[in-house]
Design an enzyme around this catalytic site. Sequence first.
Site, PDB file in Angstrom:
ATOM      1  N   GLU A  40      45.401  43.133  41.111  1.00 34.83           N
ATOM      2  CA  GLU A  40      46.853  43.179  40.944  1.00 34.83           C
ATOM      3  C   GLU A  40      47.206  42.717  39.535  1.00 34.83           C
ATOM      4  O   GLU A  40      46.600  41.786  39.004  1.00 34.83           O
ATOM      5  CB  GLU A  40      47.511  42.281  41.988  1.00 34.83           C
ATOM      6  CG  GLU A  40      49.026  42.336  41.991  1.00 34.83           C
ATOM      7  CD  GLU A  40      49.647  41.439  43.056  1.00 34.83           C
ATOM      8  OE1 GLU A  40      50.751  41.753  43.509  1.00 34.83           O
ATOM      9  OE2 GLU A  40      49.020  40.416  43.427  1.00 34.83           O
ATOM     10  N   LYS A 113      53.575  48.074  47.041  1.00 35.17           N
ATOM     11  CA  LYS A 113      53.425  46.854  47.829  1.00 35.17           C
ATOM     12  C   LYS A 113      54.619  46.655  48.773  1.00 35.17           C
ATOM     13  O   LYS A 113      55.774  46.650  48.342  1.00 35.17           O
ATOM     14  CB  LYS A 113      53.288  45.667  46.879  1.00 35.17           C
ATOM     15  CG  LYS A 113      53.025  44.326  47.527  1.00 35.17           C
ATOM     16  CD  LYS A 113      52.863  43.255  46.451  1.00 35.17           C
ATOM     17  CE  LYS A 113      52.535  41.899  47.014  1.00 35.17           C
ATOM     18  NZ  LYS A 113      52.371  40.892  45.941  1.00 35.17           N
ATOM     19  N   CYS A 158      47.612  42.060  47.796  1.00 34.60           N
ATOM     20  CA  CYS A 158      47.860  40.620  47.778  1.00 34.60           C
ATOM     21  C   CYS A 158      48.549  40.085  49.044  1.00 34.60           C
ATOM     22  O   CYS A 158      47.913  39.952  50.084  1.00 34.60           O
ATOM     23  CB  CYS A 158      48.648  40.266  46.514  1.00 34.60           C
ATOM     24  SG  CYS A 158      48.547  38.513  46.033  1.00 34.60           S
TER      25      CYS A 158
END
Length: 268
Positions: A40, A113, A158
């Site tokens: 990321e 995301k 994440c």
Amino acid sequence: MKVAAIQMVSGISLDANLSEALRLLRLAAGAGAELAVLPEYFCFMGQKDEDKLVIAETPGLGTVQDFLSDAARDLKLCIVGGTLPMATDDPGHAANASLTYNAKGTQISRYDKIHLFRYDNGREHYDEAAVLQAGDTPTTFDLRSRDGHEWRVGQSVCYDLRFAELYRVLAADVLLVPAAFTYTTGSAHWEVLLRARAIENQAYVIASAQGGLHENGRRTWGHSMVIDPWGEVLAMQSAGPGVVLAELDIQHLQGVREQLPSLQHRKL
């Protein structure tokens, strides 16, 4: 299929980050990897969150997208570009997007995301929603390895790692987790969450992380790793830039699912 989880300690210079990413990708390709996953924010860790808006790219146009396409084609390597900021209709917010390019340099997937991180322990404070716009679409892509096997690859980023329901929807053979976990949360939860996602989905997990002290003062946990469907850590690097290599075995994947058919036993 040999895969590579790329670990970086990205800084505030886009050019320097891309140069470092290319160095590590070349190492992965030289070692025989067919799939490489960058972390990321591999291309940029700004002084403040709003800096992401300055470099946000539009689809099909931008330095980072060109870099990923060229690197994938030149190295004959499928590359998942960790994340990069992509422009949205709201000039005050960008998408945190993970783009995949095949070995011909063609973009084959984009995942934005879904879950945006917020944390405040009185000393550290993060709120991604201040400058990021959440995605809403679980994303997979198919990757045919050199030995002819077809792998279903599921994407996440994440903080998504904390939401097990996303991975159930993906129903993939390989789960990707490019991340920039904080040192605080990573030391507590990173490995146990990754191994849980591998075990409960009986899937390989490739977790590529930021790992070190960044120019902006942020410290990330690192510990990039590849985990097998039984929850075993196949390879790992604790801190600093590097390439974590491992072999994914389709027969091992199938064997785990046949011996313990928990995915077939689901009721909900």
